[in-house]
Design a protein around this motif. Structure first.
Motif, PDB file in Angstrom:
ATOM      1  N   PRO A 226      34.714  61.036  21.106  1.00  0.00           N
ATOM      2  CA  PRO A 226      35.683  60.660  22.137  1.00  0.00           C
ATOM      3  C   PRO A 226      35.827  61.672  23.259  1.00  0.00           C
ATOM      4  CG  PRO A 226      36.814  61.456  20.188  1.00  0.00           C
ATOM      5  CD  PRO A 226      35.369  61.367  19.831  1.00  0.00           C
ATOM      6  N   THR A 227      35.158  62.823  23.156  1.00  0.00           N
ATOM      7  CA  THR A 227      35.286  63.805  24.226  1.00  0.00           C
ATOM      8  C   THR A 227      34.441  63.438  25.453  1.00  0.00           C
ATOM      9  OG1 THR A 227      33.477  65.238  23.461  1.00  0.00           O
ATOM     10  CG2 THR A 227      35.682  65.616  22.530  1.00  0.00           C
ATOM     11  N   TRP A 228      33.458  62.542  25.276  1.00  0.00           N
ATOM     12  CA  TRP A 228      32.562  62.199  26.371  1.00  0.00           C
ATOM     13  C   TRP A 228      32.908  60.835  26.958  1.00  0.00           C
ATOM     14  CZ3 TRP A 228      29.181  65.278  28.771  1.00  0.00           C
ATOM     15  CH2 TRP A 228      28.722  66.414  28.101  1.00  0.00           C
ATOM     16  N   THR A 229      32.907  60.765  28.285  1.00  0.00           N
ATOM     17  CA  THR A 229      32.988  59.482  28.971  1.00  0.00           C
ATOM     18  C   THR A 229      31.938  59.470  30.084  1.00  0.00           C
ATOM     19  OG1 THR A 229      34.725  60.329  30.438  1.00  0.00           O
ATOM     20  CG2 THR A 229      35.426  59.028  28.525  1.00  0.00           C
ATOM     21  N   PHE A 230      31.473  58.266  30.389  1.00  0.00           N
ATOM     22  CA  PHE A 230      30.386  58.099  31.351  1.00  0.00           C
ATOM     23  C   PHE A 230      30.764  56.996  32.329  1.00  0.00           C
ATOM     24  CE2 PHE A 230      28.802  59.565  27.300  1.00  0.00           C
ATOM     25  CZ  PHE A 230      28.043  60.668  27.655  1.00  0.00           C
ATOM     26  N   HIS A 231      30.586  57.280  33.610  1.00  0.00           N
ATOM     27  CA  HIS A 231      31.071  56.390  34.655  1.00  0.00           C
ATOM     28  C   HIS A 231      29.949  56.042  35.630  1.00  0.00           C
ATOM     29  CE1 HIS A 231      35.320  57.497  33.643  1.00  0.00           C
ATOM     30  NE2 HIS A 231      34.712  58.603  33.246  1.00  0.00           N
ATOM     31  N   ASN A 232      29.781  54.755  35.906  1.00  0.00           N
ATOM     32  CA  ASN A 232      28.941  54.303  37.009  1.00  0.00           C
ATOM     33  C   ASN A 232      29.834  54.143  38.231  1.00  0.00           C
ATOM     34  OD1 ASN A 232      26.357  53.892  35.679  1.00  0.00           O
ATOM     35  ND2 ASN A 232      27.359  52.223  34.593  1.00  0.00           N
ATOM     36  N   LEU A 233      29.479  54.801  39.331  1.00  0.00           N
ATOM     37  CA  LEU A 233      30.298  54.712  40.529  1.00  0.00           C
ATOM     38  C   LEU A 233      29.853  53.542  41.400  1.00  0.00           C
ATOM     39  CD1 LEU A 233      30.616  58.463  41.562  1.00  0.00           C
ATOM     40  CD2 LEU A 233      31.974  57.152  39.940  1.00  0.00           C
ATOM     41  N   PRO A 234      30.767  52.960  42.160  1.00  0.00           N
ATOM     42  CA  PRO A 234      30.384  51.885  43.077  1.00  0.00           C
ATOM     43  C   PRO A 234      29.305  52.363  44.036  1.00  0.00           C
ATOM     44  CG  PRO A 234      32.773  52.074  42.938  1.00  0.00           C
ATOM     45  CD  PRO A 234      32.211  53.265  42.222  1.00  0.00           C
ATOM     46  N   THR A 236      27.355  53.339  47.170  1.00  0.00           N
ATOM     47  CA  THR A 236      27.772  53.752  48.506  1.00  0.00           C
ATOM     48  C   THR A 236      26.556  54.214  49.300  1.00  0.00           C
ATOM     49  OG1 THR A 236      28.216  56.018  47.724  1.00  0.00           O
ATOM     50  CG2 THR A 236      30.069  54.502  47.783  1.00  0.00           C
ATOM     51  N   ASP A 237      26.502  53.819  50.552  1.00  0.00           N
ATOM     52  CA  ASP A 237      25.464  54.297  51.467  1.00  0.00           C
ATOM     53  C   ASP A 237      24.065  54.087  50.890  1.00  0.00           C
ATOM     54  OD1 ASP A 237      24.671  55.420  53.873  1.00  0.00           O
ATOM     55  OD2 ASP A 237      24.598  57.456  53.075  1.00  0.00           O
ATOM     56  N   GLY A 238      23.881  52.955  50.166  1.00  0.00           N
ATOM     57  CA  GLY A 238      22.566  52.647  49.611  1.00  0.00           C
ATOM     58  C   GLY A 238      22.181  53.465  48.400  1.00  0.00           C
ATOM     59  N   HIS A 239      23.145  54.104  47.747  1.00  0.00           N
ATOM     60  CA  HIS A 239      22.871  54.947  46.585  1.00  0.00           C
ATOM     61  C   HIS A 239      23.673  54.488  45.374  1.00  0.00           C
ATOM     62  CE1 HIS A 239      21.546  57.564  49.869  1.00  0.00           C
ATOM     63  NE2 HIS A 239      20.821  58.198  48.984  1.00  0.00           N
ATOM     64  N   GLN A 240      23.120  54.758  44.196  1.00  0.00           N
ATOM     65  CA  GLN A 240      23.845  54.605  42.940  1.00  0.00           C
ATOM     66  C   GLN A 240      24.136  56.003  42.398  1.00  0.00           C
ATOM     67  OE1 GLN A 240      21.245  50.784  41.470  1.00  0.00           O
ATOM     68  NE2 GLN A 240      22.427  51.872  39.912  1.00  0.00           N
ATOM     69  N   ALA A 241      25.274  56.155  41.746  1.00  0.00           N
ATOM     70  CA  ALA A 241      25.658  57.462  41.227  1.00  0.00           C
ATOM     71  C   ALA A 241      26.367  57.309  39.886  1.00  0.00           C
ATOM     72  CB  ALA A 241      26.561  58.199  42.223  1.00  0.00           C
ATOM     73  N   ALA A 242      26.373  58.390  39.119  1.00  0.00           N
ATOM     74  CA  ALA A 242      27.022  58.384  37.808  1.00  0.00           C
ATOM     75  C   ALA A 242      27.635  59.747  37.538  1.00  0.00           C
ATOM     76  CB  ALA A 242      26.027  58.030  36.715  1.00  0.00           C
ATOM     77  N   VAL A 243      28.648  59.741  36.668  1.00  0.00           N
ATOM     78  CA  VAL A 243      29.341  60.968  36.264  1.00  0.00           C
ATOM     79  C   VAL A 243      29.420  61.000  34.745  1.00  0.00           C
ATOM     80  CG1 VAL A 243      31.496  62.290  36.356  1.00  0.00           C
ATOM     81  CG2 VAL A 243      30.735  60.996  38.368  1.00  0.00           C
ATOM     82  N   ALA A 244      29.022  62.119  34.159  1.00  0.00           N
ATOM     83  CA  ALA A 244      29.206  62.374  32.732  1.00  0.00           C
ATOM     84  C   ALA A 244      30.263  63.452  32.594  1.00  0.00           C
ATOM     85  CB  ALA A 244      27.897  62.829  32.086  1.00  0.00           C
ATOM     86  N   LEU A 245      31.287  63.184  31.814  1.00  0.00           N
ATOM     87  CA  LEU A 245      32.419  64.112  31.708  1.00  0.00           C
ATOM     88  C   LEU A 245      32.761  64.357  30.249  1.00  0.00           C
ATOM     89  CD1 LEU A 245      34.759  65.634  33.201  1.00  0.00           C
ATOM     90  CD2 LEU A 245      36.075  63.516  32.958  1.00  0.00           C
ATOM     91  N   GLN A 246      32.788  65.620  29.867  1.00  0.00           N
ATOM     92  CA  GLN A 246      33.265  65.978  28.532  1.00  0.00           C
ATOM     93  C   GLN A 246      34.671  66.554  28.666  1.00  0.00           C
ATOM     94  OE1 GLN A 246      31.341  69.131  26.253  1.00  0.00           O
ATOM     95  NE2 GLN A 246      31.731  68.006  24.368  1.00  0.00           N
ATOM     96  N   ASP A 247      35.615  65.862  28.079  1.00  0.00           N
ATOM     97  CA  ASP A 247      37.024  66.236  28.158  1.00  0.00           C
ATOM     98  C   ASP A 247      37.386  67.090  26.951  1.00  0.00           C
ATOM     99  OD1 ASP A 247      39.724  66.434  28.388  1.00  0.00           O
ATOM    100  OD2 ASP A 247      40.139  64.298  28.219  1.00  0.00           O
ATOM    101  N   LEU A 248      37.447  68.392  27.151  1.00  0.00           N
ATOM    102  CA  LEU A 248      37.842  69.299  26.084  1.00  0.00           C
ATOM    103  C   LEU A 248      39.342  69.545  26.094  1.00  0.00           C
ATOM    104  CD1 LEU A 248      34.870  71.811  26.385  1.00  0.00           C
ATOM    105  CD2 LEU A 248      35.122  69.876  24.815  1.00  0.00           C
ATOM    106  N   ARG A 249      40.013  69.026  27.090  1.00  0.00           N
ATOM    107  CA  ARG A 249      41.459  68.996  27.288  1.00  0.00           C
ATOM    108  C   ARG A 249      42.197  70.249  26.843  1.00  0.00           C
ATOM    109  NH1 ARG A 249      44.333  64.568  29.024  1.00  0.00           N
ATOM    110  NH2 ARG A 249      42.255  63.813  29.548  1.00  0.00           N
ATOM    111  N   ALA A 250      41.830  70.829  25.698  1.00  0.00           N
ATOM    112  CA  ALA A 250      42.509  72.049  25.269  1.00  0.00           C
ATOM    113  C   ALA A 250      42.281  73.163  26.277  1.00  0.00           C
ATOM    114  CB  ALA A 250      42.010  72.477  23.892  1.00  0.00           C
ATOM    115  N   GLY A 251      41.152  73.063  27.017  1.00  0.00           N
ATOM    116  CA  GLY A 251      40.865  74.073  28.017  1.00  0.00           C
ATOM    117  C   GLY A 251      41.260  73.652  29.412  1.00  0.00           C
ATOM    118  N   HIS A 252      41.984  72.543  29.554  1.00  0.00           N
ATOM    119  CA  HIS A 252      42.362  72.054  30.884  1.00  0.00           C
ATOM    120  C   HIS A 252      43.300  73.036  31.569  1.00  0.00           C
ATOM    121  CE1 HIS A 252      43.663  69.761  34.219  1.00  0.00           C
ATOM    122  NE2 HIS A 252      44.785  69.318  33.697  1.00  0.00           N
TER     123      HIS A 252
END
Length: 276
Positions: A226-234, A236-252
């Motif tokens: 559950p620490t990892w989430t992956f996002h496809n972004l809308p 834009t400007d003829g490009h596709q993009a993605a974000v991989a995020l590891q939420d360690l939250r304890a270190g936020h």
């Protein structure tokens, strides 16, 4: 320990020039723990800083910039590193000229002396993309949508057998877009891990549902982390993009700005109050 679900990613900030600072980026970091910035290389050409300003923005990357012979590559390198320093400067409350960027052996960038934030950088022919987080790890990737046909030719080197079966029967144009989507997700994840292309893409896969994706094992079974989430972004400007995020939250870190580690009460006890 139960990790709370990651908030929805904030909208991507569009920078008119890589030399801008963005209050909205600081707000996004304080509220979401994530900040995303994109810039157009075409716009950079119109607002390119003068040579003295550029030298200061590049910092230690100036040597690499000067050693690059290809003018197009030099321009993209300068713009992406300037954007990265400006974004980090906005995130940590520091002038971008004073931001020190280092590189791990894998080439993954990090901010020297600022462990409270993690960063990732991607650039294509005309798009620059930076991700900053105070939650844990981040990886970003962007590609031109025009690359879909050529990337799809490598589908068996990019996708797991399970992913290929899930896309079987999809018309060519849709199939190519889905292969590119998975390529970008895997690039983002590999960047977040600091592995680059050393992590075989056929050893892990993704189950994609709209703007979100779930990490899967090679056989298609979901990875329960559950620490990892992956996002496809809308797109834009003829490009596709993605974000991989590891939420360690304890270190936020709610406040990512840099400051001094000196305790004023201790300093005054040792040296007295010399402000008079």
């Amino acid at each position: 320990m139960t990790i709370p679900p990651v908030r929805t990613l904030p909208p991507t900030c569009w920078a008119r020039t890589p030399a801008e600072l963005w209050e909205v980026l600081r707000d996004d970091l304080e509220t979401c723990g994530v900040g995303l910035v994109q810039a157009s290389l075409r716009q950079w050409r119109l607002n390119r800083p003068d040579e003295d300003r550029l030298r200061r923005l590049l910092g230690r990357d100036l040597t690499r910039y000067q050693a690059t012979d290809n003018e197009t590559v030099r321009e993209r390198f300068a713009a992406s590193r300037a954007l990265l320093r400006c974004a980090v400067g906005a995130a940590v409350g520091m002038a971008p000229e004073h931001v020190e960027i280092g590189y791990h052996l894998s080439g993954r960038p990090f901010v020297r002396g600022c462990d409270q934030v993690d960063i990732s950088l991607s650039h294509t022919a005309h798009l620059l993309f930076v991700g900053v987080t105070s939650l844990g790890r981040i990886g970003v990737d962007a590609e031109s949508a025009d690359r879909a046909p050529s990337v799809a030719e490598l589908d068996r080197h990019i996708c797991t057998p399970s992913e290929l079966r899930a896309m079987d029967g999809i018309p060519p144009e849709g199939y190519e877009a889905l292969v590119l989507q998975r390529w970008i997700l895997k690039e983002a994840y590999s960047k977040a891990l600091g592995q680059g292309l050393h992590f075989p893409f056929t050893e892990f896969g993704f189950e994609v549902r709209g703007g979100l994706a779930r990490l899967c094992h090679k056989d298609g079974a979901r990875v329960e982390d559950p620490t990892w989430t992956f996002h496809n972004l809308p797109r834009t400007d003829g490009h596709q993009a993605a974000v991989a995020l590891q939420d360690l939250r304890a270190g936020h870190v709610g406040d990512t700005r840099v400051g001094t580690a000196v305790d004023l009460r201790t300093a005054r006890a040792l040296w007295g109050d010399r402000t008079a």
